[in-house]
Design a protein around this motif. Structure first.
Motif, PDB file in Angstrom:
ATOM      1  N   ASP A 261      12.657 -18.340  -8.776  1.00 56.51           N
ATOM      2  CA  ASP A 261      14.189 -18.114  -8.782  1.00 56.51           C
ATOM      3  C   ASP A 261      14.649 -17.042  -9.903  1.00 56.51           C
ATOM      4  OD1 ASP A 261      14.781 -19.543  -6.716  1.00 56.51           O
ATOM      5  OD2 ASP A 261      15.131 -21.265  -8.054  1.00 56.51           O
ATOM      6  N   LYS A 262      13.673 -16.846 -10.915  1.00 58.88           N
ATOM      7  CA  LYS A 262      13.959 -15.907 -12.058  1.00 58.88           C
ATOM      8  C   LYS A 262      13.644 -14.506 -11.971  1.00 58.88           C
ATOM      9  CE  LYS A 262       9.775 -17.012 -14.453  1.00 58.88           C
ATOM     10  NZ  LYS A 262       9.090 -16.954 -15.678  1.00 58.88           N
ATOM     11  N   ASN A 263      13.014 -14.622 -10.752  1.00 61.08           N
ATOM     12  CA  ASN A 263      12.253 -13.181 -10.446  1.00 61.08           C
ATOM     13  C   ASN A 263      13.510 -12.214  -9.649  1.00 61.08           C
ATOM     14  OD1 ASN A 263       9.924 -13.601 -11.694  1.00 61.08           O
ATOM     15  ND2 ASN A 263       8.812 -14.354  -9.732  1.00 61.08           N
ATOM     16  N   LYS A 264      14.011 -11.225 -10.300  1.00 63.59           N
ATOM     17  CA  LYS A 264      15.157 -10.364  -9.913  1.00 63.59           C
ATOM     18  C   LYS A 264      14.496  -9.073  -9.151  1.00 63.59           C
ATOM     19  CE  LYS A 264      19.033 -11.326 -12.581  1.00 63.59           C
ATOM     20  NZ  LYS A 264      20.076 -10.682 -13.266  1.00 63.59           N
ATOM     21  N   ILE A 265      13.183  -8.586  -9.603  1.00 64.36           N
ATOM     22  CA  ILE A 265      12.588  -7.533  -9.156  1.00 64.36           C
ATOM     23  C   ILE A 265      11.414  -7.758  -8.228  1.00 64.36           C
ATOM     24  CG2 ILE A 265      11.186  -5.801  -9.954  1.00 64.36           C
ATOM     25  CD1 ILE A 265      12.487  -6.043 -12.568  1.00 64.36           C
ATOM     26  N   ILE A 266      11.779  -7.149  -7.083  1.00 61.91           N
ATOM     27  CA  ILE A 266      10.471  -7.148  -5.966  1.00 61.91           C
ATOM     28  C   ILE A 266       9.831  -5.919  -5.941  1.00 61.91           C
ATOM     29  CG2 ILE A 266      10.197  -7.522  -3.517  1.00 61.91           C
ATOM     30  CD1 ILE A 266      13.050  -8.802  -3.689  1.00 61.91           C
ATOM     31  N   LEU A 267       8.523  -5.992  -5.680  1.00 58.66           N
ATOM     32  CA  LEU A 267       7.697  -4.804  -5.481  1.00 58.66           C
ATOM     33  C   LEU A 267       7.072  -5.002  -4.158  1.00 58.66           C
ATOM     34  CD1 LEU A 267       6.034  -2.195  -6.387  1.00 58.66           C
ATOM     35  CD2 LEU A 267       4.356  -3.756  -7.561  1.00 58.66           C
ATOM     36  N   PHE A 268       7.277  -3.945  -3.269  1.00 62.69           N
ATOM     37  CA  PHE A 268       6.586  -4.065  -2.110  1.00 62.69           C
ATOM     38  C   PHE A 268       5.916  -2.836  -2.062  1.00 62.69           C
ATOM     39  CE2 PHE A 268      10.229  -2.602   0.077  1.00 62.69           C
ATOM     40  CZ  PHE A 268       9.995  -1.671   0.991  1.00 62.69           C
ATOM     41  N   GLU A 269       4.737  -3.093  -1.303  1.00 55.96           N
ATOM     42  CA  GLU A 269       3.635  -2.074  -0.901  1.00 55.96           C
ATOM     43  C   GLU A 269       3.612  -1.990   0.665  1.00 55.96           C
ATOM     44  OE1 GLU A 269       0.227  -2.181  -3.054  1.00 55.96           O
ATOM     45  OE2 GLU A 269       1.228  -2.865  -4.691  1.00 55.96           O
ATOM     46  N   LEU A 270       3.871  -0.661   1.144  1.00 49.66           N
ATOM     47  CA  LEU A 270       3.486  -0.677   2.654  1.00 49.66           C
ATOM     48  C   LEU A 270       2.437   0.312   2.622  1.00 49.66           C
ATOM     49  CD1 LEU A 270       4.719  -1.081   5.490  1.00 49.66           C
ATOM     50  CD2 LEU A 270       6.351   0.918   5.042  1.00 49.66           C
ATOM     51  N   LYS A 271       1.430   0.010   3.326  1.00 47.57           N
ATOM     52  CA  LYS A 271       0.106   1.029   3.733  1.00 47.57           C
ATOM     53  C   LYS A 271      -0.124   1.086   4.984  1.00 47.57           C
ATOM     54  CE  LYS A 271      -4.594   1.157   2.346  1.00 47.57           C
ATOM     55  NZ  LYS A 271      -5.871   0.556   1.537  1.00 47.57           N
ATOM     56  N   TYR A 272      -0.461   2.373   5.421  1.00 49.96           N
ATOM     57  CA  TYR A 272      -0.777   2.497   6.685  1.00 49.96           C
ATOM     58  C   TYR A 272      -2.051   3.314   6.888  1.00 49.96           C
ATOM     59  CZ  TYR A 272      -0.803   5.242  11.268  1.00 49.96           C
ATOM     60  OH  TYR A 272      -1.458   5.477  12.623  1.00 49.96           O
ATOM     61  N   ASN A 273      -2.796   2.745   7.722  1.00 52.61           N
ATOM     62  CA  ASN A 273      -4.308   3.078   7.652  1.00 52.61           C
ATOM     63  C   ASN A 273      -4.504   4.248   8.870  1.00 52.61           C
ATOM     64  OD1 ASN A 273      -5.426   1.208   5.880  1.00 52.61           O
ATOM     65  ND2 ASN A 273      -5.432  -0.216   7.414  1.00 52.61           N
ATOM     66  N   TYR A 274      -4.433   5.472   8.412  1.00 48.95           N
ATOM     67  CA  TYR A 274      -4.377   6.637   9.236  1.00 48.95           C
ATOM     68  C   TYR A 274      -5.692   7.121   9.665  1.00 48.95           C
ATOM     69  CZ  TYR A 274      -3.246  11.277  10.744  1.00 48.95           C
ATOM     70  OH  TYR A 274      -2.978  12.486  11.475  1.00 48.95           O
ATOM     71  N   SER A 275      -5.759   7.378  10.980  1.00 45.30           N
ATOM     72  CA  SER A 275      -7.049   7.930  11.633  1.00 45.30           C
ATOM     73  C   SER A 275      -6.645   9.089  12.221  1.00 45.30           C
ATOM     74  CB  SER A 275      -7.668   6.825  12.168  1.00 45.30           C
ATOM     75  OG  SER A 275      -6.841   6.401  13.495  1.00 45.30           O
ATOM     76  N   LEU A 276      -7.403  10.123  12.266  1.00 46.55           N
ATOM     77  CA  LEU A 276      -7.110  11.419  13.043  1.00 46.55           C
ATOM     78  C   LEU A 276      -7.190  11.180  14.494  1.00 46.55           C
ATOM     79  CD1 LEU A 276      -9.548  13.633  11.199  1.00 46.55           C
ATOM     80  CD2 LEU A 276      -7.120  13.634  10.917  1.00 46.55           C
ATOM     81  N   ILE A 277      -6.336  11.814  15.405  1.00 46.21           N
ATOM     82  CA  ILE A 277      -6.198  11.574  16.756  1.00 46.21           C
ATOM     83  C   ILE A 277      -7.408  12.516  17.300  1.00 46.21           C
ATOM     84  CG2 ILE A 277      -4.935  12.336  18.716  1.00 46.21           C
ATOM     85  CD1 ILE A 277      -2.503  12.117  17.299  1.00 46.21           C
ATOM     86  N   PHE A 278      -7.666  13.564  17.111  1.00 43.16           N
ATOM     87  CA  PHE A 278      -8.576  14.388  17.920  1.00 43.16           C
ATOM     88  C   PHE A 278     -10.169  14.453  17.305  1.00 43.16           C
ATOM     89  CE2 PHE A 278      -4.201  16.551  18.113  1.00 43.16           C
ATOM     90  CZ  PHE A 278      -4.104  16.336  19.453  1.00 43.16           C
ATOM     91  N   SER A 279     -10.341  14.207  16.070  1.00 39.46           N
ATOM     92  CA  SER A 279     -11.685  14.418  15.792  1.00 39.46           C
ATOM     93  C   SER A 279     -11.916  13.347  14.451  1.00 39.46           C
ATOM     94  CB  SER A 279     -12.139  15.683  15.246  1.00 39.46           C
ATOM     95  OG  SER A 279     -13.536  15.635  14.628  1.00 39.46           O
ATOM     96  N   SER A 280     -13.041  12.812  14.390  1.00 38.29           N
ATOM     97  CA  SER A 280     -13.442  12.093  13.429  1.00 38.29           C
ATOM     98  C   SER A 280     -14.190  12.695  12.157  1.00 38.29           C
ATOM     99  CB  SER A 280     -13.898  10.541  13.646  1.00 38.29           C
ATOM    100  OG  SER A 280     -15.252  11.096  14.170  1.00 38.29           O
TER     101      SER A 280
END
Length: 156
Positions: free
Chosen positions: A115-134
Motif C-alpha cells: 500500500d505504501k508503494n506509490k511508484i511502479i516500475l514496469f519492464e517490457l521486453k521483446y525477444n526480436y528475431s530476424l525474419i529473413f536470415s539468422s
C-alpha cells in the motif's frame, strides 16, 4: 595478340548481364534490410504506445493491484494487428513496486505490491528475431526493452 586484347576490351555484348549480376545482390540485401528496419521501428513504436496506455491507466486508476495483467491485456489488444510480424508470446512483462526514486535508481524494488508503494516500475521486453536470415543474429542484441516509471496518484 594486340588486336585480340583490343577487341576483348572493347566488346559490349553481355555487359548488361554482368552489371545485373553485380548490382542485383546488393539491391536485394538493401531491400531486405529496409524491411527489417521497418519491422523494428513498428514494434518499437507499438511498445511505446502500449507502455503509454498502461502508464496512463495505472496512474489514474484507484485501488488497482494487478498491473502485469493490464500490460498483457494491452499487448493482446495491440498485437493481433501485426499478423505476420510477431506474437504476444514474444513479450515479457515484469512489474516492480518501489517506495522512492532512490529505489528505482539503485534497483531496490520488489515485485510485491504494498500500500505504501506509490511508484511502479514496469519492464517490457521483446525477444526480436530476424525474419529473413539468422546469419547476423549473433551480431545484434536480439531484444527490445522498454522501462517505464509510473507514479500512482491514487493508491490503496
Amino acid at each position: 595478340m594486340r588486336k585480340f586484347n583490343y577487341s576483348f576490351f572493347t566488346q559490349k555484348t553481355g555487359i548488361i548481364s554482368i552489371e545485373f549480376a553485380i548490382i542485383f545482390p546488393m539491391f536485394i540485401s538493401l531491400f531486405l534490410f529496409s524491411i527489417e528496419m521497418s519491422r523494428i521501428m513498428l514494434i518499437g513504436s507499438s511498445m511505446d504506445l502500449v507502455s503509454t496506455q498502461v502508464a496512463r491507466k495505472a496512474a489514474i486508476t484507484e485501488n488497482f493491484n494487478d498491473y502485469s495483467k493490464v500490460i498483457k491485456e494491452a499487448l493482446s489488444a495491440e498485437v493481433p494487428d501485426w499478423v505476420m510480424l510477431t506474437s504476444s508470446n514474444d513479450f515479457t512483462v515484469k512489474v516492480n513496486y518501489c517506495s522512492s526514486i532512490d529505489d528505482v535508481i539503485y534497483n531496490r524494488c520488489n515485485s510485491n505490491s504494498a500500500d505504501k508503494n506509490k511508484i511502479i516500475l514496469f519492464e517490457l521486453k521483446y525477444n526480436y528475431s530476424l525474419i529473413f536470415s539468422s546469419l547476423f543474429s549473433q551480431l545484434i542484441d536480439s531484444s527490445l526493452n522498454k522501462r517505464v516509471v509510473i507514479y500512482r496518484e491514487f493508491y490503496s
